[in-house]
Design an enzyme around this catalytic site. Structure first.
Site, PDB file in Angstrom:
ATOM      1  N   ASP A 120       0.785  -1.231   0.000  1.00 17.39           N
ATOM      2  CA  ASP A 120       0.000   0.000   0.000  1.00 17.39           C
ATOM      3  C   ASP A 120       0.819   1.284   0.000  1.00 17.39           C
ATOM      4  OD1 ASP A 120       0.877   0.213   2.716  1.00 17.39           O
ATOM      5  OD2 ASP A 120      -0.896  -0.877   3.416  1.00 17.39           O
ATOM      6  N   HIS A 135       6.709  -7.693  -1.087  1.00 14.91           N
ATOM      7  CA  HIS A 135       5.740  -8.207  -2.054  1.00 14.91           C
ATOM      8  C   HIS A 135       5.393  -7.198  -3.139  1.00 14.91           C
ATOM      9  CE1 HIS A 135       4.382 -11.003   1.436  1.00 14.91           C
ATOM     10  NE2 HIS A 135       5.454 -11.457   0.825  1.00 14.91           N
ATOM     11  N   CYS A 146       7.273  -7.600 -22.087  1.00 18.49           N
ATOM     12  CA  CYS A 146       8.462  -6.768 -22.309  1.00 18.49           C
ATOM     13  C   CYS A 146       9.066  -6.235 -21.023  1.00 18.49           C
ATOM     14  CB  CYS A 146       8.142  -5.608 -23.252  1.00 18.49           C
ATOM     15  SG  CYS A 146       7.053  -4.342 -22.538  1.00 18.49           S
ATOM     16  N   SER A 236       0.533 -11.859  10.942  1.00 17.21           N
ATOM     17  CA  SER A 236       0.299 -13.182  11.519  1.00 17.21           C
ATOM     18  C   SER A 236       1.437 -14.132  11.202  1.00 17.21           C
ATOM     19  CB  SER A 236      -1.013 -13.769  10.979  1.00 17.21           C
ATOM     20  OG  SER A 236      -0.882 -14.049   9.589  1.00 17.21           O
TER      21      SER A 236
END
Length: 303
Positions: A120, A135, A146, A236
Site C-alpha cells: 500500500d 511483495h 516486455c 500473523s
C-alpha cells in the site's frame, strides 16, 4: 523464494500468551538497530482490512494466484475490474499513527531498516525511507512480456476511459486492493494491454504462488544479519516469506518482538508478543522515548 499459498493457520494451544507490557519494545528501540517487519495489521487503522484478523478478508475472499492470473483471460478480467474499483478507495488511504511512529523511529536513528509485506505504500507516505517492499507495490504496473513498468495512475486513467460508467457497489475492499464484486458485475469490463508491446499487464506485486525476486530476499536476509533485533508489526506470519526472517533472527540469537493482537506463527521464536492495537502501542512507545510522531515534511498526498 516462492510464496506458498497458505491462506490459513491454526494457533496451537501451547503458544505463549500475549502481553500488554510495552517495556521490551521500548527497551529494544532505545538501544537502536531495530529492523521492522510489518504486515497488513499495521494498515487496518487506515481503512485497509487485513487478511486473517477479526473480520479479515479471507473470510469472504480468496486472493488471486499467479497461476490463475496468467492462465485465463476471464481471471484477468475479474482481477482488473475488481482491482480498478478497489484502487479508487485503496489509493486514497492515508498513513495512520502506527506508520507515523515507525517513520519517527527511523528519523531518530533507532531503526536499521523497514521490511513490509504490504503493497500500500503507506510507510513511505508517512516518511519512512529505504523501505523494502517484500511483495511489491500496487502503485506500479509491469508488462509480463516486455517487462516495461508504468505508474498505476496511468493505467487507472486508461481504464476509466475504456470503461465509462463502471461504478458497481463492492461488498468490501481487501489488503491487496481488490474489491469484492460478483461475476455479473465484471462481465463487461474491458482489460487493456501494455502500450509498449501489447502484452499482459500485471500489478508489480507478488501474487500468491509467485516467486519473490531472489535479490530482494537476499537483501532482506542481509538486513536481518545486520540488525540488533527484529520488531514484527501487524503480521500473523502465516506466509513463509515473512516467517523465515523471524526464524533467521531467532536462530542468530537476536531478540524478536511482535506487536499483533492475535497469536502468530512466529510466537514460539519471540521474546514477547504484545496483544494491543498498533497505533496506540507505537504512539505510547514513542512517548516513553520522548519522540514526537508528527512529521511536517511527510508527503501530504499519495503518489
Amino acid at each position: 523464494m516462492r510464496m506458498r499459498p497458505t491462506l490459513s493457520w491454526t494457533p496451537s494451544s501451547d503458544l505463549p500468551p500475549g502481553t500488554t507490557d510495552l517495556k521490551p519494545v521500548a527497551d529494544a528501540l532505545s538501544t537502536g538497530g531495530v529492523l521492522v517487519l510489518s504486515g497488513a495489521g499495521i494498515s487496518t487503522e487506515s481503512g485497509i482490512p487485513d487478511y486473517r484478523g477479526e473480520g479479515g478478508s479471507l473470510s469472504r475472499h480468496t486472493p488471486m494466484t499467479y497461476q490463475d492470473f496468467t492462465a485465463a483471460p476471464q481471471a484477468r478480467r475479474r482481477y482488473w475490474a475488481r482491482s480498478h474499483l478497489g484502487w479508487r478507495t485503496f489509493g486514497r488511504a492515508r498513513p495512520n499513527a502506527g506508520h507515523r511512529a515507525v517513520a519517527a523511529f527511523g528519523r531518530h536513528g533507532l531503526l536499521s531498516g523497514v521490511i513490509t509485506q504490504n503493497v500500500d505504500g503507506l510507510h513511505q507516505a508517512a516518511g519512512s525511507t529505504e523501505v523494502v517492499e517484500l511483495h511489491g507495490s500496487l502503485d506500479r504496473v509491469v508488462c509480463l512480456s516486455c517487462r516495461a513498468f508504468s505508474p498505476r495512475r496511468e493505467l487507472a486513467e486508461r481504464l476509466e476511459e475504456a470503461n465509462p460508467g463502471f461504478a458497481p457497489v463492492a461488498a468490501g475492499i481487501n489488503p491487496d486492493g481488490d474489491a469484492d464484486l460478483t461475476d455479473e458485475q465484471v462481465a463487461d469490463f474491458r482489460v487493456l494491454p501494455c502500450t509498449v508491446c501489447g502484452g499482459i499487464l500485471k500489478p508489480d506485486v507478488v501474487f500468491f504462488g509467485e516467486t519473490v525476486p531472489p535479490q530482494r530476499v537476499e537483501h532482506c536476509r542481509e538486513l536481518v544479519r545486520e540488525a540488533a533485533s527484529l520488531l514484527v508489526l501487524g503480521s500473523s506470519l502465516t506466509v513463509m516469506s515473512g516467517l523465515r526472517f523471524v526464524r533467521q533472527a531467532a536462530q542468530a540469537g537476536k531478540p524478536v518482538l511482535i506487536v499483533n493482537r492475535d497469536p502468530t506463527r512466529g510466537d514460539p521464536h519471540a521474546l514477547t508478543r504484545v496483544g494491543l492495537p498498533l497505533g496506540t502501542s507505537l504512539t505510547t512507545v514513542a512517548g516513553r522515548l520522548g519522540i514526537p510522531t508528527d512529521n511536517p515534511a511527510a508527503a501530504p498526498t499519495r503518489p
